[in-house]
Every structure is written in structure tokens, then in C-alpha cells.
Design a protein around this motif. Structure first.
Motif, mmCIF file in Angstrom:
data_model
loop_
_atom_site.group_PDB
_atom_site.id
_atom_site.type_symbol
_atom_site.label_atom_id
_atom_site.label_comp_id
_atom_site.label_asym_id
_atom_site.label_seq_id
_atom_site.Cartn_x
_atom_site.Cartn_y
_atom_site.Cartn_z
ATOM 1 N N GLN A 297 -58.963 -7.409 58.810
ATOM 2 C CA GLN A 297 -59.775 -7.905 59.921
ATOM 3 C C GLN A 297 -60.799 -6.849 60.367
ATOM 4 O OE1 GLN A 297 -56.918 -9.163 62.874
ATOM 5 N NE2 GLN A 297 -55.958 -10.637 61.480
ATOM 6 N N LYS B 159 -64.951 -7.225 60.455
ATOM 7 C CA LYS B 159 -65.772 -6.857 61.616
ATOM 8 C C LYS B 159 -66.820 -5.822 61.230
ATOM 9 C CE LYS B 159 -62.210 -7.762 65.094
ATOM 10 N NZ LYS B 159 -61.303 -7.161 66.112
ATOM 11 N N THR C 295 -61.617 -19.199 62.780
ATOM 12 C CA THR C 295 -62.381 -18.058 63.299
ATOM 13 C C THR C 295 -61.565 -16.777 63.233
ATOM 14 O OG1 THR C 295 -61.586 -18.367 65.566
ATOM 15 C CG2 THR C 295 -63.589 -19.572 64.933
ATOM 16 N N SER D 245 -61.165 -14.761 65.713
ATOM 17 C CA SER D 245 -60.347 -14.669 66.926
ATOM 18 C C SER D 245 -59.038 -15.441 66.779
ATOM 19 C CB SER D 245 -61.135 -15.182 68.135
ATOM 20 O OG SER D 245 -61.467 -16.554 67.988
ATOM 21 N N LYS D 246 -59.064 -16.586 66.103
ATOM 22 C CA LYS D 246 -57.847 -17.380 65.919
ATOM 23 C C LYS D 246 -56.839 -16.651 65.025
ATOM 24 C CE LYS D 246 -58.995 -21.288 68.079
ATOM 25 N NZ LYS D 246 -58.272 -21.817 69.260
ATOM 26 N N GLU E 155 -56.661 -13.474 64.556
ATOM 27 C CA GLU E 155 -56.182 -12.297 65.271
ATOM 28 C C GLU E 155 -55.020 -12.659 66.188
ATOM 29 O OE1 GLU E 155 -59.802 -9.134 65.802
ATOM 30 O OE2 GLU E 155 -59.974 -11.004 66.949
#
Length: 388
Positions: free
Chosen positions: A58, A62, A110, A112-113, A115
């Protein structure tokens, strides 16, 4: 509507810090290398990297986004050059119901999901940094969490003798383990195809996926599918699995099941092919028998074959399987045609003859049309091909 190629099961060998993710995978199999290979050489439009639950993976995503090399799509997924990354996780389930281990794939829209999923998974798993680790909880609880985060849930390589839904010979129905309404598709694996899987009636309503399970860069897209979508994204992939508004799997491309390394029943020691009811190997006396996918499916066959609404399943082998196609010749083909997908699907015999010898050009056309002769594999040994 357009057609796109997708391989939705690719592993990561090393993270951005050089630490292992999938221990058995190649060290060169980093996220960035995967994206570049898929975009520039393979010509795959959408990939599922199934180790994106690892925090360091992840972080690399990023980093690519912050560097302007990638960006998140409104409909889910990460765009990098000519390929869209769908964020996935492969998880090993072993609860009191499943008598596992069973591998499943989960995909999320996504960053965020996934994570949030990783944070939850870390409370139910000993080592979140590695691939395909054991999840401590029930299969249905895992399904509920994936769905809570708007994810997709797909049992992986369902007939493989090890770590799969049907492979160990204990489970007779997916209902023993999963909520069938929360399954979005079925991944077949290298030793089976559509006609084999459709002998099991409880699978008839699910979309079948053919993926590489790549453990090295060359293995990406050894199996894949062509999907009808408006554009590659998580939402469009989801809709294709459920055949919504014209989205669908148009064609599955897979190796002949006989090339899979678990197709036939064999002795685990000498790999001699054996009848399914053998108690010991007549050749070496070993009593450990690895039941092949073909024989396992015959046990599960309930006599309700239902091939309707299935897309064509086309037998192909990767270019690297051709004995006379070495690295230098591959580079010539890529220089002339751009990507492997262009070589496999679009280059004419006349165009191929301009780049490679006649015999190899003919072999590539045979590969495209599924006409190469096969020697079956089994017990962890891949099958092989003959070229004329």
C-alpha cells in the motif's frame, strides 16, 4: 462497449523495501515491475494484484500516486500507464466447518477500503505482511467483512489438490463453508476448464475466471479473460461478473487443463500416473497419492451439466512455452508488435514470418488456435507441448 484483457491473480514477491511478500515468488515480482510488465510488454488492460493487503505494498501504491505515475479512478481501481490495478488480497481460511485450508480472493474498490480491511485482517492474522496467510475466523465472517467494505469475494483455484474449496476431497458443496449469495465468481485454476467445472450444478450460476496465479513476471497472463466493459475499473469488473447492462466475460483464455500440474492422479514420490482408486504406487510402493483435478471433478459430477450462457473457453499457452522462442526472439516480437497480446491475438502469419522463422510463426498460430499437442501434467509437474 469495448473489450479488455484482464488477469486478476498476480502475486508480489518483494515489497519496496526488498522484504518477501509471497515467499515462493520471484524477487523481481515487485508492484512497480508488475505494472510496467503488464502495461508495456504483456498488453493486459486490467490486473488484480492479490497481495495489496500488505502495508508496504500500500505504501508503494501511495508512492506511485504521489509521484504522479498513478491515480485512483472514480469507479475504483488505480490507473498506471495503460493498465488498471484492482486491489486484491488472497487469504487462507481454515475454520471448523471447512476442514481447510481454502484460498479465496477479495477485491476492493479503493485504497482506503483495503486499508480498513488490512487493519481488520491484522487482528485475525499473525503476519499481515505476507501473502496467503491463515485467517483465524469463520469463512462467512470473512465474507461479511468483505461485503461491508463493498468488496468482491471469489474462491480461488477451486479444484487444486491443495488449499482449495473442492481439492482436498472433504467438501462436497460450497454451502458447507460459504454463503452462496455472497460469492461473486469462481476461479477455475490451471488444471480445469469451463466444461469440467460445469459438471457441478451449484457452480452454474457463477461467472468463471481464468487467471495466471503468477509467481514471476513471465507468468503474468498465462491465463486471462477478455471482458466486455465501458472501461477497465472496479465497478465495471464487478458488473461483468454479474452480467449487468451488457458487461460480461466475453472469452476465457486458459491453458489446456492437461498442462496444469495437478490434472492427473499420480504418485507423490515418482509422479507415475495412477488410477484414481490406487492405494499405493506399483512402481515405487509409495502410499501417498495426489488425486488429480480431472478425477476429483468426476467425483463431484452430479449429472446436471448446464453449459448455457458460458463464454467460449479457448485453449492457449503462453509464448514462453514455445521451445524455440528465446529472450532475444521475444524482444524482436515485442519491438515489432508492441505487446504479447498483439502477437498472440492480432499478428498475421505473414507479419510473423517477417520477424521469426517459418516454423516458429506457424507455432504461434497453432498456439492462438489451440492446436498444439499436449502431454498431461500431474502431482506438481506441469504438462508440456509439442510443436510440429
Amino acid at each position: 462497449m469495448n473489450s479488455y484483457f484482464a488477469d486478476m491473480h498476480i502475486h508480489i514477491g518483494r515489497d519496496m523495501y526488498g522484504k518477501p511478500v509471497k515467499i515462493t515468488a520471484s524477487k523481481s515480482l515487485t508492484l512497480t515491475n508488475i505494472l510496467e510488465e503488464a502495461s508495456r510488454n504483456k498488453g493486459i488492460d486490467m490486473i488484480g494484484v492479490i497481495d495489496c493487503h500488505a502495508p508496504a505494498v500500500q505504501q508503494e501504491i501511495k508512492q506511485l500516486i504521489n509521484a504522479g505515475r498513478a491515480y485512483e479512478l472514480q469507479d475504483g481501481g488505480i490507473r498506471f500507464e495503460n493498465v488498471v490495478l484492482v486491489l486484491g488480497s488472497e487469504i487462507e481460511i481454515y475454520d471448523e466447518n471447512c476442514q481447510g485450508p481454502i484460498h479465496i480472493l477479495a477485491f476492493f474498490p479503493t485504497l482506503s477500503k483495503i486499508e480498513v480491511f488490512s487493519e481488520w485482517l491484522a487482528m485475525n492474522m499473525k503476519n499481515i505482511t505476507l501473502s496467503s496467510q491463515r485467517y483465524y475466523g469463520s469463512a462467512k465472517e470473512l465474507q461479511y467483512k468483505v461485503k461491508e467494505l463493498e468488496g468482491l469475494f471469489i474462491p480461488a483455484h477451486v479444484f487444486t489438490p491443495f488449499k482449495s474449496l473442492y481439492g482436498k476431497g472433504v467438501i462436497k458443496s460450497l454451502r458447507e463453508v460459504f454463503d452462496p449469495d455472497l460469492i461473486d465468481g469462481i476461479e477455475l485454476g490451471l488444471s480445469s476448464d469451463t466444461s469440467m467445472a460445469d459438471q457441478i450444478s451449484e457452480l452454474h450460476d457463477y461467472t468463471f475466471l481464468t487467471n495466471s496465479d503468477a509467481h514471476s513476471l513471465p507468468k503474468i497472463a498465462r491465463e486471462y479473460q477478455e471482458i466486455t466493459m465501458l472501461e477497465p475499473s472496479f465497478k465495471e469488473f464487478n458488473w461483468s461478473l454479474h452480467r449487468v447492462a451488457g458487461r460480461e466475460i466475453k472469452r476465457n483464455f486458459g491453458m489446456n487443463p492437461q498442462l496444469g500440474k495437478y490434472h492427473t492422479t499420480v504418485c507423490s514420490s515418482c509422479l507415475r500416473e495412477l488410477p484414481v482408486n490406487a492405494l499405493a504406487c506399483k512402481s515405487c510402493g509409495c502410499e501417498k497419492i495426489i488425486k488429480g483435478v480431472f478425477d476429483r471433478i468426476q467425483e463431484l459430477d452430479d449429472g446436471k451439466f448446464n453449459p448455457k450462457n458460458r463464454p467460449p473457453y479457448l485453449y492457449q499457452v503462453p509464448l514462453e512455452y514455445l521451445p524455440s522462442l528465446g529472450p532475444k526472439t521475444m524482444q524482436k516480437l515485442l519491438h515489432r508488435f508492441g505487446t504479447e497480446m498483439n502477437v498472440i491475438h492480432h499478428a498475421s502469419i505473414e507479419q510473423l514470418r517477417q520477424v521469426v522463422p517459418e516454423k516458429l510463426a506457424h507455432s504461434i498460430i497453432q498456439l492462438r488456435e489451440g492446436e498444439l499437442r499436449i502431454h498431461a501434467g500431474g502431482g506438481g509437474r506441469y504438462g508440456s507441448i509439442e510443436t510440429s
